[in-house]
Scaffold this motif. Structure first.
Motif, short mmCIF file in Angstrom:
data_model
loop_
_atom_site.label_atom_id
_atom_site.label_comp_id
_atom_site.label_asym_id
_atom_site.label_seq_id
_atom_site.Cartn_x
_atom_site.Cartn_y
_atom_site.Cartn_z
N TRP A 1 23.62 -9.47 39.25
CA TRP A 1 23.84 -9.28 37.42
C TRP A 1 22.59 -8.41 37.13
CZ3 TRP A 1 22.23 -10.23 32.63
CH2 TRP A 1 20.57 -10.67 32.68
N GLN B 1 26.30 -9.56 28.78
CA GLN B 1 26.25 -8.56 30.35
C GLN B 1 25.85 -9.85 31.66
OE1 GLN B 1 23.01 -6.79 30.13
NE2 GLN B 1 23.67 -4.60 28.74
N HIS C 1 22.91 -10.79 24.90
CA HIS C 1 24.21 -9.56 25.23
C HIS C 1 24.98 -10.40 26.14
CE1 HIS C 1 22.99 -11.59 29.57
NE2 HIS C 1 22.03 -12.28 28.67
N ARG D 1 21.11 -6.34 33.90
CA ARG D 1 20.51 -6.14 32.27
C ARG D 1 20.54 -5.08 31.89
NH1 ARG D 1 19.07 -8.80 27.74
NH2 ARG D 1 19.27 -7.67 25.68
N ASP D 2 21.84 -3.87 31.28
CA ASP D 2 21.22 -2.67 31.15
C ASP D 2 21.58 -2.39 32.66
OD1 ASP D 2 21.19 -3.60 28.28
OD2 ASP D 2 19.08 -3.20 27.86
#
Length: 345
Positions: free
Chosen positions: A47, A257, A255, A49-50
């Motif tokens: 995954w 995400q 977040h 982040r941003d």
């Protein structure tokens, strides 16, 4: 996409540590499965982040197998090297939970993390707790002994903080039987702190793998009562994670995400009616949270907690604490409360 790593040397070393613990645990679990003739394995899921500009992570997960109903070994590193407005430099962590199918085999939760501010100050968070649905006293003693050998000078403190953190006031009992927890841990000897984090991580992993081997290699068969006890305990585990666990809640608030990864600690099945019976015991506004969590579950008996359900549950928790931000103070803590959400703001 590519995950960009934190620039700090301390963050790099912390990420190398938690990654080595991840590899150690996954290898041990898969070897055990192979030795027992199981084909169940852990699959990597990445995954970002941003879109990777602020890091991300990779978890090894498994579900619905012959040995493990749910299992997640997640490593992440989030950083804000390119954002001067953030006080937080980076956070590097391993968070893992294993829920075996066999009611006679205990679950385990392990978390080791390093949080570093841009000022250079930082601290470790170390957690290890054994969670059987049907306790084996010898296994409990073995886990305690491993923690005592790993951190002899801090054993009593770690046990005291663990007992405090994993207590469930509404139900008048603890989640799990053996708890070790050091929050905001840092001394003037950074090398010794790093070594302690490694030792606690390795000891908890190795002890659990041995306990799990004993349980799964045994010829003992679980009774109907022990099967029922497992479902009830997994329901309690679900309850504690989603109404009291500060790490889960703050992760969801920071977040959206990695919701499935953050919810990786949830067991495969829970008793919806048992959860519903606890709603009236909850203080406001937490009774609303539990009611919404129950509504997000399927009506099947038992209720399956699959990926789609995890996403719904994550949204429920996030919406609740955005509506009632003061309610986060009702969650569990050790001797100190980490300012995780504030750090990411």
């Amino acid at each position: 996409m590519k995950r960009i790593a934190a620039k700090s040397d301390n963050a790099t070393r912390a990420h190398e540590l938690v990654s080595s613990l991840q590899a150690r645990f996954v290898a041990g679990l898969e070897k055990l499965a192979a030795d027992l003739g199981s084909e169940q394995r852990f699959s990597p899921v990445e995954w970002f982040r941003d879109e990777g500009s602020h890091g991300g992570g990779i978890r090894f997960e498994t579900a619905d197998g012959d040995l493990f109903g749910r299992g997640s070994v997640n490593v992440s590193q989030v950083h804000y090297d390119d954002n001067p407005e953030k006080k937080l430099g980076s956070a590097s962590a391993i968070s893992t939970i294993i829920h075996p199918c066999n009611p006679l085999a205990p679950s385990v939760h392990i978390h080791i993390s390093w949080t570093e501010m841009k000022s250079g100050a930082g601290y470790w968070r170390m957690m290890a707790d054994l969670n059987p649905s049907n306790e084996n006293k010898a296994h409990t003693a073995q886990f305690f002994d491993a923690m005592k050998k790993a951190a002899p000078a801090l054993y009593e403190e770690g046990i005291a903080q663990g007992e405090r953190y994993f207590y469930i006031p509404t139900l008048g009992r603890h989640r799990g039987v053996a708890h070790f927890y050091l929050e905001n841990y840092a001394t003037d000897d950074a090398a010794a702190d790093y070594a302690l984090a490694r030792t606690v991580g390795e000891a908890s992993i190795d002890s659990y793998l041995d306990i799990l081997t004993q349980a799964l290699s045994s010829s003992d068969k679980a009774s109907d009562e022990q099967q029922a006890a497992q479902l009830a305990y997994h329901t309690l585990y679900f309850f504690q994670v989603l109404t009291l666990d500060r790490g889960t809640t703050t992760g969801l608030l920071v977040h959206n995400q990695n919701d499935v990864g953050i919810m990786g600690s949830l067991p495969a099945y829970v008793d919806r009616q048992l959860l519903r019976s606890w709603i009236d015991r909850m203080q406001p506004p937490q009774h609303q949270l539990l009611n919404a969590l129950v509504a997000a579950l399927p009506e099947s008996k038992p209720a399956l907690v699959d990926e789609a359900v995890k996403k719904r549950l994550a949204a429920v928790v996030r919406n609740h604490y955005r509506t009632y931000p003061e309610a986060i103070e009702m969650q569990a803590s050790g001797n100190t409360i980490p300012s995780t959400v504030k750090n990411h703001s």
